[in-house]
Each structure stands twice: as C-alpha cells, then as structure tokens.
Design a protein around this motif. Structure first.
Motif: not given
Length: 451
Positions: A384-405
């Motif tokens: 879905x990220x690729x189809x929307x022509x967005x920069x790839x996002x990683x699981x690590x970015x998700x962890x960091x964004x939600x601030x929940x260990x």
C-alpha cells in the motif's frame, strides 16, 4: 434533466445517481470498475453501465450536464469530450448545491465525527417524522440510500467533507455548500497529501466559516482550542453557539447521560460520541426539535455503519469495527472502549491505510494514540505504501511513532489474520480500527473465532 456520471460507482456518486433517478432524472454513467454494494444497487435500478470503461461517444449534446467523480482522472476521455462540447460539468458537491439553492442548508463539518453527527440528526428527524433531504457518508438504519433529494422538503442536511471536490476542482467540498446552519466538531490535521502543513489545513476551516450565509448560525465545539480561536476571530455576521461534552457516567458497561429529566441510558458511548450528541442536539433544536423530543429520539440511536459498530457480542466477548484512522479519532475511540469496559482486556488493532497515516513525516502524530488499550497492534501493508508512491516505512519507525514499547506490528495480512484467529477471546474486547480491510480480512469469520 439528462445527466451523465463520470465514475458513477463511487460510494457518494452512486448514491447521488440513485437519488436523482428517484427524483425522475434520466441518468447514465461510466466507470472503469464498480464494486459491491454499488454494483448491485445500480443494477437494481437499471443504472449499471453495460460495459466498464470510458466511452466518449456517451457524451452527447443532448445531455444537460455531466457530474464528475473524484475517482476519475483529469485526462479522462469522457471529460475531454464534455469540455469539447462545452457541456456544464459539475463536481459532486457543486451539483448538490444546485439541488439545494432554495432550501435551508445544514452542513456538518469537522475533522472527525461528521458521519456520526449527521446520522444522529437524521435519526432524530426520522423518529419524529420530519422529512428532510440529506447526504450522509454511511448507510443508516431506516434509510434506503445515503442521499435523498426532493422538491418539497425545506431542509437539507449535508455532511461537509474537507477533501477535494473533483480532479479539476481543487476546492474542499464543504466550501461549496454555503450553509445557513453550520456545524464544526473540531480540527485535527488530516489529508497531508493535499494540505502539507497544519496551517494550510486550518485555513480551509476559516474559509468554511466565512462561507456561512450572512445571518446564519454556526454551532461549534468550544473544547477545541484551534476551532474556538478561528470562530472568535471570524468577522462573518453570523450567530455563534458553542457546545461541550455533556455530563455522563459509565455503570456496569452502560453509559448514562445526565439530562434535565434525570440519567438516561444511551447506546453510543465514549466522550467523543457524547460530545457529538451534544452538538447534534443544538442542530436539531435549530431545526425545530425541542430538547425533550431530542432525548426521546436519541436514546434509540445505535450508531452509523462502521462507526464503533458492534459486529460480535457473546457473554464474555465484544468485537467492534470502527472507521477510525486519524490520530485524534484513534485515541478517542480506544479511550472510549476502555472506559466502557474497564474490567475487560481491550485489544486495539489499527490499520495504517490512508495516505496521511502511511507518510513517515505524519506518523509522529500517532504518539500515545493507543495507550488506553491493554494490548495494541498496528498493521500496514508495504505494498500500500508503494502503491501510494510514498517512501518506505519500517517497523522501527512505527514503534518510535507510537511510543509504546509493547506494541506489536504486522506487515503481512496472513500473519495478522492468524494472530486474530489464535486469540483467547474470553473476557476481552477486540477493537478493529481501519478505513480499509487489513489486506482482505473477512470480518464475518471473526464470529466463528470468537464463538
């Protein structure tokens, strides 16, 4: 009138086509693909195109107008033919305005809650047999279509979306309605692909407030500081009525609303929904429904489709499906479910599906949004990220964004499905939040897993 719909299969577009067909207009349409339920609903009324695709020969001089859907591209061959013939071309909201020029226009706007609030208003009107025209963003119990248009009704209630009107009209839809009575639920940055900064997004609401007709009414949520400031700074000569979250309490997994007549049980729950209810009450009063009659009607309101919709309930388990995808709505919905079920384990699952939610720069807006849940899961599809022509996002970015260990992140639809299937559901509440379907999840299957 003879009207042709370019991209007739969209949720809003096919409902408008059906409403105008019922009104006696001659309707034709085209689309490159049409999914259910639009396909069957159009077919039942003889409006389904015989072939999918774009056919310029359908655009003829005897058409009174062409209505262009957001799904169509700017280089659509039927659109090019309509321009060549100099036919009137309307976006969806432009044509709704044309249909409502002689009516009292009630427009429900805001970053969140629009569909629920519009649904509440329509439920109350229907309960008291008050006939109004309308356009709402979800299928409602007791209503055949999401759009209803007549010659005779005095009021039209319109859900006012801030997204763009059409491929050739970059104005937000709610700028085109010129409300007599307007409503704003709050402002939380969204649609980053169109409004890359919060200030640009905020400006759209300023324009909306200025578009209210002179002497009109604005009902607004005074607990939203950005909105409150915009309203106070507006020089438009309108009446301004504020509302706030009403008093309520939760008792034995039931929400009781405090009213002048005493505590009243309501089917909807959560601070955000009760805030929506308080605003809907103001609008209904401006439409001639007194407070007592509003409370009588709203007690039986169960919610709009996909808005905190209960899809499974057993003795020990409840499963909700919700359209929540923006950070503020995700936080409000998760908090509401935990408040309603404080003694059960709440498992909150969020699919990142929209352009904004899959944008690496926007992800940080989700910080703490799932904190009210006992267990939190995020699903997103790299495709879905690729189809929307967005920069790839990683699981690590998700962890960091939600601030929940202890966050769990899935990027594979089958693995996420297996996670749900293997859950022990006893004494739990499962909350599934998404504007998508988790890569093809069949929600009906969940009933078998729970039972």
């Amino acid at each position: 009138m003879r009207l042709h719909f370019i991209a007739i299969g969209g949720s809003a577009m096919h409902n408008l086509a059906l409403a105008l067909h019922e009104k006696g207009y001659k309707i034709t349409g085209s689309d490159d693909v049409i999914y259910e339920p639009s396909k069957t609903r159009l077919n039942n009324k003889g409006l389904l195109p015989k072939q999918f695709g774009w056919f310029p020969e359908k655009i003829t001089k005897d058409l009174d107008a062409v209505i262009l859907g957001m799904h169509a591209r700017e280089d659509n061959p039927e659109l090019a033919r309509a321009k060549e013939l100099e036919l009137p071309i309307y976006s969806y909201p432009e044509f709704l305005f044309e249909q409502s020029k002689e009516k009292t226009r009630v427009v429900i706007g805001g970053s969140h809650g629009k569909t629920t609030i519009t649904s509440m208003i329509l439920h109350v009107m229907n309960y008291h047999h008050k006939n109004v025209d309308f356009m709402v963003g979800a299928q409602l119990e007791g209503f055949e279509n999401m759009v209803h248009l007549t010659q005779e009704n005095d009021f039209i209630v319109l859900e006012g979306d801030e997204y763009l009107s059409s491929p050739i009209d970059r104005r937000p839809k709610f700028h085109l309605y010129k409300p007599n009575i307007a409503f704003l639920s709050g402002i939380a940055w969204d649609h980053i692909n169109v409004f890359p900064t919060f200030d640009e997004y905020l400006e759209q609401f300023k324009i909306f407030i200025d578009s209210i007709v002179k002497g009109g009414i604005l009902v607004y949520n005074e607990e939203d500081q950005h909105l409150k400031q915009l309203v106070e700074e507006s020089t438009n000569t309108i009446r301004k009525h504020s509302y706030r979250t009403p008093d309520y309490h939760v008792e034995n997994e039931n929400t009781l609303l405090h009213t002048p007549e005493g505590d009243m049980p309501v089917a909807v729950f959560g601070e955000h929904n009760l805030q929506n209810l308080a605003g809907a009450k103001w609008i209904c009063q401006h439409m001639g429904i007194d407070e007592e009659d509003f409370y009588e009607a709203i007690a039986s309101f169960k919610g709009a489709s996909k808005r905190l919709e209960k899809i499974v309930e057993t003795k020990n388990t409840v499963v909700f499906k919700d359209f929540a995808h923006s950070p503020s709505k995700v936080m409000a919905t998760t908090k509401a479910v935990k408040e309603q079920y404080p003694d059960r384990k709440v498992v909150a699952c969020l699919e990142l599906h929209t352009y904004s939610s899959l944008n690496a720069n926007f992800l940080k807006q989700y910080e703490s949004s799932l904190n009210a849940a006992d267990e939190a899961v995020v699903f997103f599809s790299p495709e879905a990220v690729e189809n929307k022509k967005l920069e790839p996002i990683s699981k690590e970015q998700i962890f960091e964004a939600f601030s929940r260990t202890d966050l769990t992140v899935y990027t594979n639809a089958l693995e996420f499905k297996n996670y749900l299937q293997e859950q022990q559901y006893d004494h739990k509440v499962l909350l599934l939040m998404s504007s998508g379907n988790y890569g093809g999840l069949n929600f009906d299957e969940i009933k078998n897993w729970v039972s």
